[in-house]
Design a protein around this motif. Sequence first.
Motif, PDB file in Angstrom:
ATOM      1  N   ASP A   5       1.132  -1.119   0.003  1.00 12.76           N
ATOM      2  CA  ASP A   5       0.014   0.095  -0.131  1.00 12.76           C
ATOM      3  C   ASP A   5       1.084   1.451  -0.259  1.00 12.76           C
ATOM      4  O   ASP A   5       2.163   1.415   0.561  1.00 12.76           O
ATOM      5  CB  ASP A   5      -1.115  -0.002   1.640  1.00 12.76           C
ATOM      6  CG  ASP A   5      -1.964   1.548   1.406  1.00 12.76           C
ATOM      7  OD1 ASP A   5      -2.905   0.552   0.933  1.00 12.76           O
ATOM      8  OD2 ASP A   5      -1.811   2.049   1.213  1.00 12.76           O
ATOM      9  N   ALA A   6       0.128   2.231  -0.313  1.00  9.68           N
ATOM     10  CA  ALA A   6       0.986   3.568  -0.345  1.00  9.68           C
ATOM     11  C   ALA A   6       1.787   4.102   0.702  1.00  9.68           C
ATOM     12  O   ALA A   6       2.404   4.275   1.156  1.00  9.68           O
ATOM     13  CB  ALA A   6      -0.088   4.554  -1.278  1.00  9.68           C
ATOM     14  N   GLU A   7       0.497   3.567   1.820  1.00  7.28           N
ATOM     15  CA  GLU A   7       1.562   3.800   3.463  1.00  7.28           C
ATOM     16  C   GLU A   7       3.142   3.619   4.071  1.00  7.28           C
ATOM     17  O   GLU A   7       3.017   3.681   4.541  1.00  7.28           O
ATOM     18  CB  GLU A   7      -0.108   3.968   4.263  1.00  7.28           C
ATOM     19  CG  GLU A   7      -1.107   4.406   3.980  1.00  7.28           C
ATOM     20  CD  GLU A   7      -2.217   3.713   4.898  1.00  7.28           C
ATOM     21  OE1 GLU A   7      -1.992   2.954   5.530  1.00  7.28           O
ATOM     22  OE2 GLU A   7      -3.638   4.652   4.811  1.00  7.28           O
ATOM     23  N   ALA A   8       3.229   2.102   3.004  1.00 11.05           N
ATOM     24  CA  ALA A   8       3.900   1.681   3.519  1.00 11.05           C
ATOM     25  C   ALA A   8       5.418   2.926   3.336  1.00 11.05           C
ATOM     26  O   ALA A   8       6.242   2.503   3.585  1.00 11.05           O
ATOM     27  CB  ALA A   8       4.563   0.111   2.681  1.00 11.05           C
ATOM     28  N   LEU A   9       5.500   3.499   1.984  1.00  7.74           N
ATOM     29  CA  LEU A   9       6.606   5.088   1.764  1.00  7.74           C
ATOM     30  C   LEU A   9       7.387   5.784   3.256  1.00  7.74           C
ATOM     31  O   LEU A   9       7.670   5.199   3.851  1.00  7.74           O
ATOM     32  CB  LEU A   9       5.775   5.533   1.074  1.00  7.74           C
ATOM     33  CG  LEU A   9       6.736   6.551   0.771  1.00  7.74           C
ATOM     34  CD1 LEU A   9       7.957   6.374  -0.005  1.00  7.74           C
ATOM     35  CD2 LEU A   9       6.696   7.975  -0.288  1.00  7.74           C
ATOM     36  N   ASP A  10       5.857   6.050   4.268  1.00  7.04           N
ATOM     37  CA  ASP A  10       6.463   6.758   4.886  1.00  7.04           C
ATOM     38  C   ASP A  10       6.763   5.704   6.528  1.00  7.04           C
ATOM     39  O   ASP A  10       7.803   6.265   6.756  1.00  7.04           O
ATOM     40  CB  ASP A  10       5.254   6.384   6.275  1.00  7.04           C
ATOM     41  CG  ASP A  10       3.992   8.043   5.614  1.00  7.04           C
ATOM     42  OD1 ASP A  10       5.274   8.432   5.058  1.00  7.04           O
ATOM     43  OD2 ASP A  10       2.781   8.106   5.726  1.00  7.04           O
ATOM     44  N   VAL A  11       6.804   3.950   6.306  1.00 11.83           N
ATOM     45  CA  VAL A  11       7.420   2.239   7.141  1.00 11.83           C
ATOM     46  C   VAL A  11       9.156   3.185   6.933  1.00 11.83           C
ATOM     47  O   VAL A  11       9.836   2.811   7.745  1.00 11.83           O
ATOM     48  CB  VAL A  11       6.685   1.584   7.305  1.00 11.83           C
ATOM     49  CG1 VAL A  11       7.517   0.829   7.686  1.00 11.83           C
ATOM     50  CG2 VAL A  11       5.310   1.948   7.520  1.00 11.83           C
ATOM     51  N   VAL A  16       5.222   3.623  -4.177  1.00  8.12           N
ATOM     52  CA  VAL A  16       6.264   3.759  -3.388  1.00  8.12           C
ATOM     53  C   VAL A  16       7.529   3.159  -4.259  1.00  8.12           C
ATOM     54  O   VAL A  16       8.639   4.362  -2.853  1.00  8.12           O
ATOM     55  CB  VAL A  16       5.870   2.116  -2.252  1.00  8.12           C
ATOM     56  CG1 VAL A  16       7.651   1.452  -2.027  1.00  8.12           C
ATOM     57  CG2 VAL A  16       4.921   2.494  -1.273  1.00  8.12           C
ATOM     58  N   VAL A  17       7.409   2.745  -4.874  1.00 13.19           N
ATOM     59  CA  VAL A  17       8.779   3.679  -5.987  1.00 13.19           C
ATOM     60  C   VAL A  17       9.284   4.989  -6.576  1.00 13.19           C
ATOM     61  O   VAL A  17      10.441   4.676  -6.118  1.00 13.19           O
ATOM     62  CB  VAL A  17       8.575   2.455  -6.706  1.00 13.19           C
ATOM     63  CG1 VAL A  17       9.671   2.156  -8.039  1.00 13.19           C
ATOM     64  CG2 VAL A  17       8.803   0.944  -6.686  1.00 13.19           C
ATOM     65  N   HIS A  18       8.078   5.433  -6.811  1.00  7.04           N
ATOM     66  CA  HIS A  18       8.077   6.220  -7.316  1.00  7.04           C
ATOM     67  C   HIS A  18       8.795   7.668  -5.709  1.00  7.04           C
ATOM     68  O   HIS A  18       9.853   8.484  -5.682  1.00  7.04           O
ATOM     69  CB  HIS A  18       7.205   7.305  -7.726  1.00  7.04           C
ATOM     70  CG  HIS A  18       6.943   6.852  -9.318  1.00  7.04           C
ATOM     71  ND1 HIS A  18       7.599   8.230 -10.141  1.00  7.04           N
ATOM     72  CD2 HIS A  18       6.342   6.063  -9.781  1.00  7.04           C
ATOM     73  CE1 HIS A  18       7.186   7.474 -11.642  1.00  7.04           C
ATOM     74  NE2 HIS A  18       6.412   6.137 -10.842  1.00  7.04           N
ATOM     75  N   GLY A  19       8.234   7.544  -4.923  1.00  6.43           N
ATOM     76  CA  GLY A  19       8.598   8.013  -3.258  1.00  6.43           C
ATOM     77  C   GLY A  19       9.781   7.881  -2.461  1.00  6.43           C
ATOM     78  O   GLY A  19      10.377   8.381  -2.237  1.00  6.43           O
ATOM     79  N   LEU A  20      10.151   6.412  -2.864  1.00  6.39           N
ATOM     80  CA  LEU A  20      11.775   6.045  -2.188  1.00  6.39           C
ATOM     81  C   LEU A  20      12.480   6.851  -4.095  1.00  6.39           C
ATOM     82  O   LEU A  20      13.979   7.326  -2.895  1.00  6.39           O
ATOM     83  CB  LEU A  20      11.893   4.342  -2.957  1.00  6.39           C
ATOM     84  CG  LEU A  20      11.237   3.731  -2.042  1.00  6.39           C
ATOM     85  CD1 LEU A  20      11.682   2.328  -1.717  1.00  6.39           C
ATOM     86  CD2 LEU A  20      11.650   4.319  -0.663  1.00  6.39           C
ATOM     87  N   LEU A  21      12.143   7.042  -5.554  1.00  4.43           N
ATOM     88  CA  LEU A  21      13.279   7.605  -5.982  1.00  4.43           C
ATOM     89  C   LEU A  21      13.511   8.430  -6.124  1.00  4.43           C
ATOM     90  O   LEU A  21      14.393   9.645  -5.632  1.00  4.43           O
ATOM     91  CB  LEU A  21      12.611   7.302  -7.411  1.00  4.43           C
ATOM     92  CG  LEU A  21      13.461   8.011  -8.329  1.00  4.43           C
ATOM     93  CD1 LEU A  21      15.240   7.110  -8.498  1.00  4.43           C
ATOM     94  CD2 LEU A  21      12.854   7.838 -10.086  1.00  4.43           C
TER      95      LEU A  21
END
Length: 269
Positions: A66-72, A96-101
């Motif tokens: 889920d997109a919320e995983a990015l915060d974790v 998530v992938v875009h957020g990590l990048l």
Amino acid sequence: DFGHVLIVAGSMGMSGAACLAGQGALRSGAGLVTVATPRSCLSIVAAAAPEYKTLPLPETADGGIDAEALDVLMNTRCDVIAAGPGLGTGTGARAVVHGLLEGTDVPLLLDADALNVFAVDPDDLRSNNGRILVITPHPGEMARLCGKTSSDIQTDRVSLARSFAVDRHISVVLKGAGTVIAAPDGNVWVNSTGNPGMASGGVGDVLTGVTAAWLAQQEDAIGACRVAVYLHGLAGDLGAERHGEVGLTASDVVDALGLAIQEVSYQDS
């Protein structure tokens, strides 16, 4: 001193990819490995190897990330992040992938589905602010990123890998027979180890973990890629000697990684 690798992988039905990536990192000398996976996959991933830590991630109704995983993930301390094996390409994985990048400042390795999410907007896949970015596509994934066919990629592997690396300021590991390692400065190497038996499900997931482990241990990103690809192929060769090419599995490659490192170390001494 040997780094903490965070692997973001897995989804319902694809938990094995997360397990193999984690085991590949463990067998390649990473000091600590954490496998972050959707909550429903956690028990399967944790049971595969007691040596790595696990991190449960928020998930969608169908067992994807889920997109919320990015915060974790952004609040988890580590030295290298590797994302993609078995992750899926849903909206959550894409976010998530875009957020990590965009957000992480540690070296980032993208493989498998973490590359497939860029098929619709490949121009977004580039390094910003000099941060280390490594991609490890197979020919099909590379074709989607380049807007070409797999045959096009196979016909001109070296040139296409080099141009992609230079244009995006990233390190490219184009998998296949004679894996190509292309650096952002235009230098290219072609690997000599490996065998046809490695064209088997999960072997690429192992390489994700192997490469992430060496990125955690070396400051030279392209050097880490070269070491990882060579040892991964050598492990495949050693595994084939024991099991044969036809019967070779990704787990056999994992099991032979320690022997591959030992063989190279012995030669160097």
